[in-house]
Design an enzyme around this catalytic site. Structure first.
Site, short mmCIF file in Angstrom:
data_model
loop_
_atom_site.label_atom_id
_atom_site.label_comp_id
_atom_site.label_asym_id
_atom_site.label_seq_id
_atom_site.Cartn_x
_atom_site.Cartn_y
_atom_site.Cartn_z
N ASN A 174 1.22 -1.04 0.11
CA ASN A 174 0.41 -0.03 -0.28
C ASN A 174 0.90 1.30 -0.06
OD1 ASN A 174 -1.90 1.85 0.05
ND2 ASN A 174 -1.90 0.69 2.29
N TRP A 175 0.93 2.02 -1.04
CA TRP A 175 1.75 2.62 -1.08
C TRP A 175 1.93 4.28 -0.68
CZ3 TRP A 175 4.24 2.27 -6.98
CH2 TRP A 175 4.85 0.82 -7.04
N LYS A 176 0.32 4.42 -0.56
CA LYS A 176 -0.14 4.83 -0.07
C LYS A 176 -0.23 6.36 -1.02
CE LYS A 176 -0.85 3.30 5.08
NZ LYS A 176 -0.58 3.66 5.70
N GLY A 199 2.64 -0.78 4.18
CA GLY A 199 3.13 0.88 4.33
C GLY A 199 4.13 1.18 3.55
N GLY A 200 4.66 1.61 5.02
CA GLY A 200 6.25 2.27 4.64
C GLY A 200 7.28 1.49 4.42
N GLU A 223 -5.68 -4.27 10.27
CA GLU A 223 -4.36 -3.72 11.55
C GLU A 223 -4.90 -2.91 12.33
OE1 GLU A 223 -2.35 -1.95 6.82
OE2 GLU A 223 -3.87 -1.37 7.18
P1 13P Z 1 2.64 0.80 7.78
O1 13P Z 1 3.72 -0.55 7.16
O2 13P Z 1 3.16 2.37 7.70
O3 13P Z 1 2.64 0.22 9.16
O4 13P Z 1 1.41 0.59 7.17
C1 13P Z 1 0.45 -0.23 7.54
C2 13P Z 1 -0.63 -0.21 6.68
O5 13P Z 1 -1.41 1.02 7.19
C3 13P Z 1 -0.90 -0.49 5.09
O6 13P Z 1 -2.20 -0.71 4.89
#
Ligand code: 13P
Length: 254
Positions: free
Chosen positions: A9-11, A232-233, A166
């Site tokens: 999830n690159w956001k 995410g990160g 999550e």
């Molecule tokens: P992180 O891996 O940055 O904690 O983010 C998790 C997330 O929200 C994936 O959708």
């Protein structure tokens, strides 16, 4: 269930040059494994770029979908548009959408329906706040988030469901849930599905998300009811993301 799902999830990150480099780095460092599915969810404007550049084993996902079909909804992206761009998965109900854009279970139910109608597999995110956890409300809260979708859909619509647990307090904080406490919730989710249907419980992948990295992935993935990760990160670093994917691949080979 032996299949694993590793979802990036690159956001709201990336640009054409960054994305191109990221895909190339992932490709260079990943050991392809048929039982370990890699799904890449870039920001909306880059769906086409990733679809054109990615190798076939990477599957395209989106981070959002409209609950409406078409018309005067400025800024929204419909299921039909996503399908047109060969999007196969979509993240629904992410806590950032629930908290920052006031998406409630009703909206999420609508988005789920549009994903199914357009043959896009929904990745339904659920997870509690730290307040829920401290008040002993984790299970009830997650139950209500899952029930909002399950109770309003026929079993046939739930065949492609993926759930991502999550915990909000673990997202982007570096504070991962311990494998044991994540497993406790995953097994609760599996049991919740069992109350609806045994095949649904058996076949629904349940992913963990929240500060997953290559140091903590293996222990998480070894838990009975953890079938992959929503990342995410760490998904913005190609070598790191590939390492996580490769860990999942090795475990599916065992
Ligand atoms: P992180 O891996 O940055 O904690 O983010 C998790 C997330 O929200 C994936 O959708």
């Amino acid at each position: 269930m032996n299949n694993m799902y590793i979802v990036a999830n690159w956001k709201m990150n990336g640009d054409q040059i960054f994305n191109s480099h990221l895909i190339t780095t992932i490709e260079k460092n990943s050991v392809i494994n048929d039982a370990s599915h890699m799904i890449i969810c870039p920001s909306m404007p880059y769906l086409q770029q990733i679809n054109t550049q990615k190798p076939s084993y990477m599957i395209l996902g989106a981070q959002n979908i409209s609950q409406y079909d078409t018309g005067a909804y400025t800024g929204e992206v419909s299921g039909k548009m996503l399908a047109d761009l060969k999007t196969k998965y979509v993240i629904i109900g992410h806590s950032e959408r629930r908290e920052l854009y006031n998406e409630d279970n009703n909206v999420i139910r609508g988005k789920f329906s549009k994903a199914i109608e357009n043959n896009i597999k929904p990745i339904l995110c659920v997870g509690e706040t730290i307040e829920h956890r401290n008040n002993g409300e984790t299970f009830d809260y997650i139950h209500s988030q899952i029930d909002a979708v399950i109770s309003s859909n026929k079993l046939d619509n739930l065949k492609e469901l993926i759930i991502a647990y999550e915990p909000i307090w673990a997202i982007g904080t570096g504070q991962t849930a311990t494998p044991e406490s994540a497993e406790e919730v995953h097994s609760y989710i599996r049991n919740t599905l069992l109350n609806t249907d045994s095949n649904l419980a058996e076949n629904t992948p349940i992913l963990y998300g929240g500060s997953v990295n290559s140091d903590n992935a293996e222990k998480l993935f070894k838990m009975e009811n953890i079938n992959g990760a929503l990342i995410g990160g760490a998904s913005l670093n190609g070598e790191e993301f590939s390492k996580i994917y490769n860990i999942a691949g090795e475990l599916t080979n065992e």
